[in-house]
Scaffold this active site. Structure first.
Site, PDB file in Angstrom:
ATOM      1  CB  SER A   1      -0.890   0.045   1.243  1.00 49.76           C
ATOM      2  OG  SER A   1      -1.824  -0.984   1.207  1.00 49.76           O
TER       3      SER A   1
ATOM      4  CG  HIS B   1      -2.989  -2.185  -3.364  1.00 56.23           C
ATOM      5  ND1 HIS B   1      -2.009  -3.125  -3.149  1.00 56.23           N
ATOM      6  CD2 HIS B   1      -3.358  -1.741  -2.151  1.00 56.23           C
ATOM      7  CE1 HIS B   1      -1.805  -3.246  -1.853  1.00 56.23           C
ATOM      8  NE2 HIS B   1      -2.610  -2.420  -1.218  1.00 56.23           N
TER       9      HIS B   1
ATOM     10  CG  HIS C   1      -5.046  -7.154   0.388  1.00 53.28           C
ATOM     11  ND1 HIS C   1      -5.028  -6.244  -0.640  1.00 53.28           N
ATOM     12  CD2 HIS C   1      -3.939  -6.911   1.136  1.00 53.28           C
ATOM     13  CE1 HIS C   1      -3.961  -5.474  -0.527  1.00 53.28           C
ATOM     14  NE2 HIS C   1      -3.277  -5.847   0.531  1.00 53.28           N
TER      15      HIS C   1
ATOM     16  CE1 TYR D   1      -8.697  -5.363   1.811  1.00 58.11           C
ATOM     17  CE2 TYR D   1      -6.779  -6.067   3.056  1.00 58.11           C
ATOM     18  CZ  TYR D   1      -7.365  -5.214   2.149  1.00 58.11           C
ATOM     19  OH  TYR D   1      -6.620  -4.225   1.559  1.00 58.11           O
ATOM     20  CD  GLU D   2      -8.722  -6.758  -2.712  1.00 64.18           C
ATOM     21  OE1 GLU D   2      -9.261  -6.328  -3.744  1.00 64.18           O
ATOM     22  OE2 GLU D   2      -7.508  -7.007  -2.635  1.00 64.18           O
TER      23      GLU D   2
ATOM     24  CB  ALA E   1       1.333  -0.331   4.657  1.00 66.56           C
TER      25      ALA E   1
ATOM     26  CG  MET F   1      -4.862  -6.318   7.184  1.00 72.84           C
ATOM     27  SD  MET F   1      -6.161  -5.156   6.742  1.00 72.84           S
ATOM     28  CE  MET F   1      -6.348  -4.223   8.280  1.00 72.84           C
ATOM     29  CB  SER F   2      -0.505  -8.459   2.601  1.00 73.43           C
ATOM     30  OG  SER F   2       0.598  -7.681   3.002  1.00 73.43           O
TER      31      SER F   2
ATOM     32  CG  ASN G   1      -0.790   2.363  11.305  1.00 72.99           C
ATOM     33  OD1 ASN G   1      -0.551   1.885  10.190  1.00 72.99           O
ATOM     34  ND2 ASN G   1      -1.397   1.681  12.256  1.00 72.99           N
TER      35      ASN G   1
ATOM     36  CG  HIS H   1      -6.378   3.194   3.724  1.00 70.11           C
ATOM     37  ND1 HIS H   1      -5.413   2.194   3.819  1.00 70.11           N
ATOM     38  CD2 HIS H   1      -6.458   3.493   2.403  1.00 70.11           C
ATOM     39  CE1 HIS H   1      -4.957   1.913   2.612  1.00 70.11           C
ATOM     40  NE2 HIS H   1      -5.568   2.691   1.734  1.00 70.11           N
TER      41      HIS H   1
HETATM   42  N1  HPA Z   1      -3.085  -3.047  11.182  1.00 68.79           N
HETATM   43  C1  HPA Z   1      -3.214  -3.907  10.158  1.00 68.79           C
HETATM   44  N2  HPA Z   1      -2.773  -3.659   8.939  1.00 68.79           N
HETATM   45  C2  HPA Z   1      -2.163  -2.490   8.721  1.00 68.79           C
HETATM   46  C3  HPA Z   1      -1.982  -1.542   9.735  1.00 68.79           C
HETATM   47  C4  HPA Z   1      -2.473  -1.827  11.037  1.00 68.79           C
HETATM   48  O1  HPA Z   1      -2.356  -1.037  11.991  1.00 68.79           O
HETATM   49  N3  HPA Z   1      -1.342  -0.472   9.179  1.00 68.79           N
HETATM   50  C5  HPA Z   1      -1.137  -0.788   7.874  1.00 68.79           C
HETATM   51  N4  HPA Z   1      -1.629  -2.001   7.593  1.00 68.79           N
END
Ligand code: HPA
Length: 282
Positions: A40, A71, A93, A95-96, A123, A221-222, A245, A257
């Site tokens: 990302s 993406h 992903h 989650y999609e 990310a 998440m990947s 973050n 996001h």
């Molecule tokens: N959690 C999960 N996935 C992420 C995060 C997070 O804080 N930041 C970027 N991708």
């Protein structure tokens, strides 16, 4: 569609990955030294390929399309520091709603193309204190809490073993090269364990406390499914997380996001330099 449903039932992942690899070979993408999956907000690396050619994912046979903001959905081929590089901007992903075989299809294609190693970037949220916003973390190991394994189901021996070893998913040699590149560039490189979750909701503070106890330094998440599939085929793997973050509950502010994309944008110069330094040392 019904047609694609039938096709996926009848044609094996191996045959689809082989067809995609043959197509890419015929379009100037053969003989790569490394494939880089860009997470990302990190897709700009693709613009730094010398003499590059760009192929939209939609043009590649059987290749799944991503729709997540940040993406891009294209494959770049070119050179960096004298190495032939494939840059995959955008991934799909779990989650999609894609199953893990779809999520890892790009890795299967890289395997069938004969690419010897992959660099997986993402990310991630920082859990441990050394993984603060803007840090770059080399993934030493992962914890797969995504709720599934991409190798579940019948094993195709043409790819690899039924029970592949996961002792060194992330190549010790490539991790050392990342450190060397970081030192040479004066880019700080952290190390840690990445915990992969399904998402798409961010974690609760209680989940982050639990992950910290489990030994995780960053959450995302990947990456874990792709790393498993790459190792299944015997490819060497390097993973790099851009800590965009602080994970949920580390600070009181809610997660968004836009912070992920903003931080990725701020770090991209260092991130691209590190990738180039690593590729130059392969
Ligand atoms: N959690 C999960 N996935 C992420 C995060 C997070 O804080 N930041 C970027 N991708």
């Amino acid at each position: 569609s019904w047609d694609s449903y039938c096709e996926h039932r009848i044609v094996s992942v191996f045959d689809r990955a082989t067809a995609a690899a043959e197509w890419l070979r015929g379009h100037g993408c053969g003989g790569a030294d490394v494939a880089v999956v860009l997470g990302s907000g990190l897709g700009d690396f693709a613009d730094h390929l010398g003499g590059s050619l760009t192929i939209p994912y939609a043009d590649i046979p059987h290749w799944p399309a991503s729709r997540v903001i940040g993406h891009a959905g294209k494959l770049g081929a070119g050179s960096v520091a004298g190495r032939r590089v494939l840059a995959l901007s955008g991934r799909v992903h779990h989650y999609e709603g894609h199953d893990l075989q779809t999520v890892t299809f790009a890795m299967r294609v890289m395997g069938r193309l004969g690419v010897p190693r992959v660099i997986l970037t993402n990310a991630a949220g920082g859990i441990s204190p050394n993984c603060s916003r803007g840090a770059l973390m080399v993934i030493d190991d992962h914890i797969n809490l995504m709720g599934g394994n991409p190798l579940a189901g019948p094993n195709d021996e043409r790819f690899g073993l039924r029970f592949p070893d996961m002792t060194n998913v992330y190549s010790p040699r490539l991790r050392a090269i990342a450190d060397e590149a970081g030192r040479a560039l004066d880019v700080a490189v952290q190390h840690g364990v990445y915990v992969a979750v399904l998402g798409p909701s961010y974690e609760t503070p209680a989940e982050i406390r639990a992950f910290r106890t489990l030994g995780a330094d960053a959450v995302g998440m990947s990456t874990a499914p792709e790393a498993i599939v790459a190792r299944h085929m015997g490819l060497d793997v390097l993973g790099i997380s851009c800590i965009t973050n602080a994970a949920a509950g580390v600070f009181p502010e809610p997660l968004h996001h836009s912070e992920v994309m903003e931080t990725a944008q701020q770090v991209k110069g260092q991130f691209i330099a590190l990738l180039e330094g690593i590729i130059g040392r392969l």
